[in-house]
Design a protein around this motif. Structure first.
Motif, PDB file in Angstrom:
ATOM      1  N   VAL A   1       0.820  -1.225   0.000  1.00 41.09           N
ATOM      2  CA  VAL A   1       0.000   0.000   0.000  1.00 41.09           C
ATOM      3  C   VAL A   1       0.850   1.270   0.000  1.00 41.09           C
ATOM      4  O   VAL A   1       2.027   1.236   0.305  1.00 41.09           O
ATOM      5  CB  VAL A   1      -0.937   0.051   1.229  1.00 41.09           C
ATOM      6  CG1 VAL A   1      -1.860  -1.150   1.254  1.00 41.09           C
ATOM      7  CG2 VAL A   1      -0.131   0.142   2.518  1.00 41.09           C
ATOM      8  N   ASP A   2       0.237   2.403  -0.302  1.00 37.50           N
ATOM      9  CA  ASP A   2       0.889   3.713  -0.256  1.00 37.50           C
ATOM     10  C   ASP A   2       0.472   4.523   0.964  1.00 37.50           C
ATOM     11  O   ASP A   2       0.906   5.661   1.139  1.00 37.50           O
ATOM     12  CB  ASP A   2       0.552   4.510  -1.518  1.00 37.50           C
ATOM     13  CG  ASP A   2       1.410   4.087  -2.683  1.00 37.50           C
ATOM     14  OD1 ASP A   2       2.511   3.562  -2.455  1.00 37.50           O
ATOM     15  OD2 ASP A   2       0.981   4.295  -3.830  1.00 37.50           O
TER      16      ASP A   2
ATOM     17  N   PRO B   1      10.002   0.811   2.196  1.00 39.12           N
ATOM     18  CA  PRO B   1       9.833   2.134   2.799  1.00 39.12           C
ATOM     19  C   PRO B   1       8.353   2.436   3.026  1.00 39.12           C
ATOM     20  O   PRO B   1       7.482   1.740   2.511  1.00 39.12           O
ATOM     21  CB  PRO B   1      10.429   3.081   1.765  1.00 39.12           C
ATOM     22  CG  PRO B   1      10.320   2.367   0.472  1.00 39.12           C
ATOM     23  CD  PRO B   1      10.290   0.895   0.764  1.00 39.12           C
TER      24      PRO B   1
HETATM   25 MG   LIG Z   1       4.023   1.331   1.224  1.00 42.76          MG
END
Ligand SMILES: [Mg+2]
Ligand SMILES: Nc1ncnc2c1ncn2[C@@H]1O[C@H](COP(=O)(O)O)[C@@H](O)[C@H]1O
Ligand SMILES: Nc1ncnc2c1ncn2[C@@H]1O[C@H](COP(=O)(O)O)[C@@H](O)[C@H]1O
Ligand SMILES: Nc1ncnc2c1ncn2[C@@H]1O[C@H](COP(=O)(O)O)[C@@H](O)[C@H]1O
Ligand SMILES: Nc1ncnc2c1ncn2[C@@H]1O[C@H](COP(=O)(O)O)[C@@H](O)[C@H]1O
Ligand SMILES: [Mg+2]
Ligand SMILES: [Mg+2]
Ligand SMILES: [Mg+2]
Ligand SMILES: [Mg+2]
Ligand SMILES: [Mg+2]
Ligand SMILES: [Mg+2]
Ligand SMILES: [Mg+2]
Lengths: 216, 216, 216, 216, 216, 216, 216, 216
Positions: free
Chosen positions: B155-156, B187
């Motif tokens: 996911v972001d 990250p």
């Molecule tokens: Mg991510």
């Protein structure tokens, strides 16, 4: 579920031929960010990857941040973040964060070497950033790592603590700063690995992206 | 520069008479949240602070989260966050986070015991939360602490890692989970202290608050 | 080369019959100070050493400080020191320091639970103590141990940092606070062992004694 | 609340151009002390900051202490302190302390390489210092760090322990010496960071300053 | 290549039925020594192994040393050793060493609670032991563990350092004492595990045995 | 009880003349494997051991694996194993394992740089290896060391985790990866020392040998 | 890709009602293994899960191993493994391994308390196991953890080292044994977490399964 | 109370002019031993101290042991000791011990690289030393440090364990070997600091001296 952030290569510990090969492969897919790239190493490989400039890429090497950007134009900015350091020795880590955050679409305000000593100067800088509507603060500190605690006590914005390996004796390696940030009695702080300006910037950009997703 | 979050008292290590005194003082200024309050300790002090109920306060004790809320009505929700745990032993820390996040104005979606093993089930839960538009994910894990890495790879959304002291041998105390989260190669993760569900929730709520500040 | 400070006995880990024997021997030579003496242990031995009261001694047990004074009158005060704590959980260590410092001939000003959060309240307390002419400040803090750094940045008086074992996760045992104080970027701090209120007080009293030696 | 101590710059880890810039800025405000400045680094920058000599500054470089003083006359001395080392390898740290303490207005008596072995020689040196009326003793030791314990058992003057990174195997890095000093069974010792001669000297000077404040 | 030392059983962590079974088996082969046997545990099993008394064995339980001897007469003494402790809290470990050393054929001289403080008293005790011709000195100390260094600086007899887990904060667990002894700047010291009075005594007895082997 | 595996010499820390002497001695008894042999060191000794080529030996130096094989023909393969790495920085350790495993009679399938990120690519590689009937999987990873956990969750084949010293900050030295593998919540993993490709390969070959012993 | 091993529940740290719920759910899918289940806890829940016995399950509680098997008949054995312990205190961990390995389809040979001392007895036991054709050896040891090194020097069978938390002082917690096994100079050893008899058994069973897969 | 052992200077970390000055001073009082003296450093100072050869001193530099002897004739031998190493990498530490022990009046038997692997060869060497009537055995080992345990299980002679910094990963720095020796389950071992061949030899010589004192 994931969207666009340029690919990033960690250059430390990679030999030059290997690095060149990886860069060329990545550049086929788009912009590239090479971090922890020492200046001499950059000088050695620059020539050998110059062909990428024919493919429409520009090189932008930041010596302090030790980052090479292989870019094809400017990134559109989505929101603001602030970056603060306690001392001058923390600046390389902060610059790594700045370059990465800009590449990730953030507008960055910086205020370096504010320390805990000059509490009034710190207060002034924080106020300025809040007024500029930063969505997150990256606070970079080595030694005893007290700055994020003090900052988080002043604001409601998310504070991302970045411990640095600046220190000696019991502070060597950055573990005292890391533990102080994790054990802070001021809530509102989350922490990344020692010297991890990169990670702090990517994390901050995920916050900025949430705001944009709002109106969707 | 700071705005309203109810005062929080950390009950662990405080003797009962002392605790009662602190609670009564805080309650003069508004809602109170008492964390790390063992059930027997709660039973012992309940009677002695019952007068606060005459002042319009209600008591809400959550046994799993070990939190007592002294509240005067419901909190308005500002945005959603998700909370995920790797195992069932991580649930008390997740529940601490949930209660605190709700008190801080977040709507909370939970998914407990998804582990790294059943990758498809995890994938399904993550997708659901993203579709519900959570602004941050709190991922709670002990043992080898791999779950936040896996989630952040999918996911972001900002991922807040909470290492727990669940484990034994080299994992005792939660340090393996903590270090794994800090050293993650994915990250987009920031980390709070071991077992610090409280801190993760306050941090997540500062993210949710940014979104609201947008239109200002 | 050394002069009079009452003998001190560390009660922790000593069995009761042993403790009684040591107390009786010491009392032959003068006043005695028994530290780390739990209340129940005190209750158990009180009767058995009551004969000392016939020899002109009085007992003064301080529950918070866990100290028993076996004294034969008041100590003349030679100079002032200040004691500050970050939180309420640090108070027992501060009280140990207070009782010992008074017994060592210091007049003690205290200000407990000033934290790093309420920077203005802290500033006010520090100013008061400086105006009262304290010769040293004992600063007691657990968690991330940032308070001595902040205080030392404000004053020129010697700051004695006392880390406490208040904290959890990475802060458990007091090592984060200890290391933060040792690694402080504000000079003017020296540090004693974790929870060592006794040592901080004896050290502070050696400072106060220098001033008296001046005119000799 | 703070009064005059010359500004100090920590040169370790700072690149030369950066260092020059910081020195020039500080020199505008008065005397400067540059610590941890290696001889070759000093030789490299000397020329480039020579213009400061036109502004009435003199340079005084101490090779053993690795300190550069940029001074404009002599400092008036306010009181005496003593500095003792266990071995010859501890002398650089002791010299850092001596130069800083003198700059902070202390008259310094030194006695290097007294060890724990020759107990009579040690006793003689201590007696001499006490008779000379030192207000504090800085005791510098690596290896097992026993010297401050022995000294503090002999005198009532404040003993400031400075552990050094002299040692190998379990003593490497100075942690054994540090812990031994913190855990000393002789009270009257406070400790600074490993190799921190600077901090010990600033702290000692705060003690000396108290004496002067007396008659005010 | 090995000769007679009675079999030793480590009782800690063994359940009572298991312990009884092991004791009975060992007793078939000769004298037995049971170490780390708490008084209540001894009381519980005493009855159940009383049949061994019919086989000509006597029981001798030493409460301070936490050792049960199951013996069939006295051991002939082959040579002398000395045992010294820094404090009273180190006495149980010293007593473990004494009982074991006697069982291993050593005559033992003891001097408990000599500390580093009263250097003259220590000196006196050491001299007495050397004059009595001890072949080895066992020196038991916790806290900062400086005593073996001081002793080894005074004598040419082998010094066996036994760190104890007496201490708190940085000294907790005995690691500071252990490391100080290993890192001692006085040669002539060898060290055993924390609290290992047993091992120190067996080792000392191997030294005493060499002397006897001489004339062979 | 042991059978034929060529002798292995660990070159790190051995001076060249010493190394040559050991190699020549070993070569009298059969094939030799020299591990951790840097390229320049190899170049320096190559000439001096060239006489072994007259005795029917061939040299095969693998630069990435830092291994020199002194061989006298090909080894017969007994069974298959797979080797997987998380990143490209882990490849040297994996190559050490590959060369050693082949020398120990295993056919080796490799899949480097599969990470935890691209879960589908990983899944594909694992499936291929299982279909090829590998008897063990060596999984090499640094940083947070999560890959073996994920792999062991997918297969029933023995997974041998090799932590590497790839990482920084809390991950420096490979301890985070090591602890994560030991503390994995997926059973079916056993672990070797950090960077120990050699040990993993020898261990894997002992598994392959069991299969052959079956029909005996 | 994975095949049948009964589900296992780790009871430590789980409250009784929670445990009962999990057991009942698991039992719907087949046999269950509950590990780290203290006897009193078992006694408390036995009644409450007795209904499972109506569903055709039998209960088998092993007190030493602290395991409850909820089984529906016997498991077919596929191959042999050996389990060896250094001392009697290591037996509970070995028994955990034995019960789990049998449940995973292994026939188990055991030899407890062989130590490093009686090298001939050890040799005899190893030989017996090799002649019985064990496919793997689980070697369980605390203290200095030397046994796996000695065993791996004698055989070509895979050696799975299980460090135990048996020890004190520097050996407390099992870390000395763990590190010794990882750092062994005898290759052919892989290691699991401290006290992890369960993991060693599952790993050993994956080896035994390979042999069966051979003829496919 | 102490008698003659030549003065020893630790050269590591001392600059050349300093070293020369110390050597010349010591040589006034008699023979000198300079340890940890690298070959190039020796070559640099040799000329500058050559005048000592006019005073009747000879130089004897041992490259492997890194020791310079400044001697005035041979030392009379008082008794025998044995020195054993596990590997070839441990030899420099063993040689340091040998040279120092000889200088301290011991006749030394050595047996290098006996390992734990070839148990019969080890057994043979031990038997030879015992028959030669050694009064103590110095056993030098890195890696997992198991050799002293095995040796102490075979003999009644005092075993002095010397851990070396030979190893990598968890064994780096020698701490695994140190802890294994301290935690050994075979009694009769005492331990010195990592790589401290000097200390082991001085300690062994104190044992040998006891035997001579016998007839006095
Ligand atoms: Mg991510
Ligand atoms: N469960 C918790 N974990 C971490 N920090 C907490 C927790 N509960 C309260 N706090 C913090 O601790 C402070 C209160 O500490 P105290 O004054 O000791 O009650 C609050 O301001 C919170 O920031
Ligand atoms: N040798 C030293 N050891 C420890 N702290 C120092 C030393 N020299 C300077 N400092 C401190 O470091 C601060 C300067 O840091 P910087 O801004 O990085 O030059 C000064 O204010 C001093 O408090
Ligand atoms: N790369 C390696 N990593 C770990 N152990 C090794 C390695 N190479 C060789 N060894 C082991 O080290 C022993 C040789 O050590 P040495 O006698 O010092 O050359 C061999 O028997 C192997 O068991
Ligand atoms: N190789 C060595 N290892 C440990 N201690 C040593 C060594 N060589 C000398 N020493 C000790 O160090 C002291 C000398 O230290 P220094 O005054 O710094 O030369 C001597 O008295 C010896 O006790
Ligand atoms: Mg805040
Ligand atoms: Mg100050
Ligand atoms: Mg004193
Ligand atoms: Mg001596
Ligand atoms: Mg598996
Ligand atoms: Mg083997
Ligand atoms: Mg023995």
């Amino acid at each position: 579920l994931r969207t666009g952030f340029p690919e990033a290569i960690f250059a430390e510990g990679k030999e030059e031929p290997e690095l060149i090969k990886i860069i060329e492969e990545c550049a086929k897919r788009g912009r590239v960010l090479i971090t922890r790239l020492e200046e001499t190493k950059y000088n050695n490989i620059e020539e050998k990857i110059s062909n990428l400039q024919n493919d429409g890429y520009e090189f932008e090497y930041n010596r302090k941040a030790r980052i090479l950007l292989i870019k094809d134009g400017e990134i559109e900015k989505q929101g603001k973040i602030g970056i603060i350091t306690a001392g001058t020795s923390d600046v390389p880590v902060a610059e790594e964060a700045r370059v990465v955050a800009e590449e990730a679409g953030c507008e960055v305000l910086t205020s370096y070497d504010v320390g805990v000593a000059g509490i009034h100067r710190l207060f002034h800088q924080i106020r300025r950033m809040i007024e500029e509507d930063v969505k997150a603060l990256i606070v970079v500190a080595g030694m005893e790592g007290a700055l994020p605690s003090v900052v988080a006590g002043l604001v409601d914005v998310p504070v991302i603590g970045v411990p640095t390996s600046v220190g000696y004796g019991v502070g060597a390696g950055g573990f005292t700063a890391l533990n102080a940030m994790l054990q802070s009695c001021a809530p509102g702080i989350a922490v990344v690995n020692i010297d991890n300006g990169f990670g702090a910037a990517v994390f901050a950009s995920t916050i900025v992206k949430q705001i944009d997703r709002k109106g969707q």
